[in-house]
Design a protein around this motif. Structure first.
Motif, PDB file in Angstrom:
ATOM      1  N   ARG A  29       1.022  -1.547  -0.160  1.00 22.56           N
ATOM      2  CA  ARG A  29       0.006  -0.107   0.352  1.00 22.56           C
ATOM      3  C   ARG A  29       0.905   1.306   0.203  1.00 22.56           C
ATOM      4  N   LEU A  30       1.880   1.414   0.618  1.00 22.45           N
ATOM      5  CA  LEU A  30       3.118   2.553   0.525  1.00 22.45           C
ATOM      6  C   LEU A  30       3.410   2.307  -0.739  1.00 22.45           C
ATOM      7  N   TYR A  35       4.163   5.459  -5.556  1.00 23.05           N
ATOM      8  CA  TYR A  35       4.098   5.371  -6.744  1.00 23.05           C
ATOM      9  C   TYR A  35       3.082   6.283  -7.378  1.00 23.05           C
ATOM     10  N   THR A  36       2.127   6.399  -6.656  1.00 31.10           N
ATOM     11  CA  THR A  36       0.920   7.282  -7.207  1.00 31.10           C
ATOM     12  C   THR A  36       0.774   9.004  -6.902  1.00 31.10           C
ATOM     13  N   LEU A  37       1.747   9.491  -5.893  1.00 28.48           N
ATOM     14  CA  LEU A  37       2.423  10.698  -5.534  1.00 28.48           C
ATOM     15  C   LEU A  37       3.666  10.905  -6.299  1.00 28.48           C
ATOM     16  N   TYR A  38       4.022   9.855  -6.519  1.00 29.26           N
ATOM     17  CA  TYR A  38       5.132  11.112  -7.852  1.00 29.26           C
ATOM     18  C   TYR A  38       4.632  10.864  -9.569  1.00 29.26           C
ATOM     19  N   GLY A  87       3.669  -3.852  -9.403  1.00 24.15           N
ATOM     20  CA  GLY A  87       4.133  -2.602  -9.991  1.00 24.15           C
ATOM     21  C   GLY A  87       3.578  -2.427 -10.950  1.00 24.15           C
ATOM     22  N   SER A  88       2.256  -2.648 -11.688  1.00 21.55           N
ATOM     23  CA  SER A  88       1.106  -2.077 -12.628  1.00 21.55           C
ATOM     24  C   SER A  88       0.609  -1.138 -11.849  1.00 21.55           C
ATOM     25  N   TYR A  89      -0.166  -0.519 -13.219  1.00 20.37           N
ATOM     26  CA  TYR A  89      -1.065   0.473 -12.641  1.00 20.37           C
ATOM     27  C   TYR A  89      -2.130   0.012 -12.147  1.00 20.37           C
ATOM     28  N   GLN A  90      -2.988  -1.271 -12.669  1.00 21.75           N
ATOM     29  CA  GLN A  90      -3.681  -1.755 -12.146  1.00 21.75           C
ATOM     30  C   GLN A  90      -4.077  -2.517 -10.673  1.00 21.75           C
ATOM     31  N   GLN A  91      -2.606  -2.302 -10.119  1.00 23.38           N
ATOM     32  CA  GLN A  91      -2.269  -3.110  -9.028  1.00 23.38           C
ATOM     33  C   GLN A  91      -1.939  -1.855  -7.955  1.00 23.38           C
TER      34      GLN A  91
END
Length: 164
Positions: A29-30, A35-38, A87-91
């Motif tokens: 989750r972290l 990664y989303t914040l990046y 590591g995927s966008y979906q995950q």
């Protein structure tokens, strides 16, 4: 036995298997939040406009570069604990607590959104800390402490830009 049918090696790091898996779930989750914040910060770096352009463009670059290094550390900790890192966008989309942005906000909204994103990462790390601490997982605790300190600092810096 070929590698496709052999079982994965046993992971015995002195952390109970259930604790290890719970830590990996929290680290996943972290990682997703980070990664989303990046991605969001990099998007804002590209698209910021207005009188604070140079300051924000440079600051956002500092933030996304730091985030880029952090995602590797988090993913490598997951691997050290014997699991695969998402590591995927979906995950990431299914694991993240960071709200996606639609459209391109103005500079002040970008600052506010990134401030909240920094705070979200802090909350995600803090929620996992007790689990890692109770499992006697000092390396994860150390990583979480570093991440919380960094994100609290950046949340403060962004918050300061919103003050009159």
């Amino acid at each position: 036995m070929n590698s496709k049918t052999s079982p994965a090696p046993m992971v015995d790091l002195g952390i109970a298997d259930d604790d290890r898996k719970q830590i990996v779930e929290g680290l996943s989750r972290l990682l997703a939040d980070s990664y989303t914040l990046y991605l969001k910060t990099h998007q804002y770096h590209w698209n910021v406009t207005g009188p604070m352009f140079q300051t924000l463009h440079t600051m956002f670059m500092t933030l996304y570069n730091e985030q880029w290094l952090a995602v590797d550390l988090i993913a490598e900790r997951i691997r050290a604990l014997g699991e695969l890192a998402p590591g995927s966008y979906q995950q990431f989309a299914s694991l993240t607590s960071i709200t996606p942005t639609s459209g391109t906000p103005n500079a002040k909204e970008m600052i506010r959104d990134l401030m909240e994103g920094q705070a979200t990462v802090v909350r995600t790390a803090r929620a996992l800390f007790t689990v890692a601490e109770n499992a006697n997982d000092q390396p994860t605790c150390d990583l979480l402490t570093q991440r919380m300190q960094t994100h609290e600092k950046y949340a403060w810096m962004l918050r300061s830009l919103l003050e009159d």
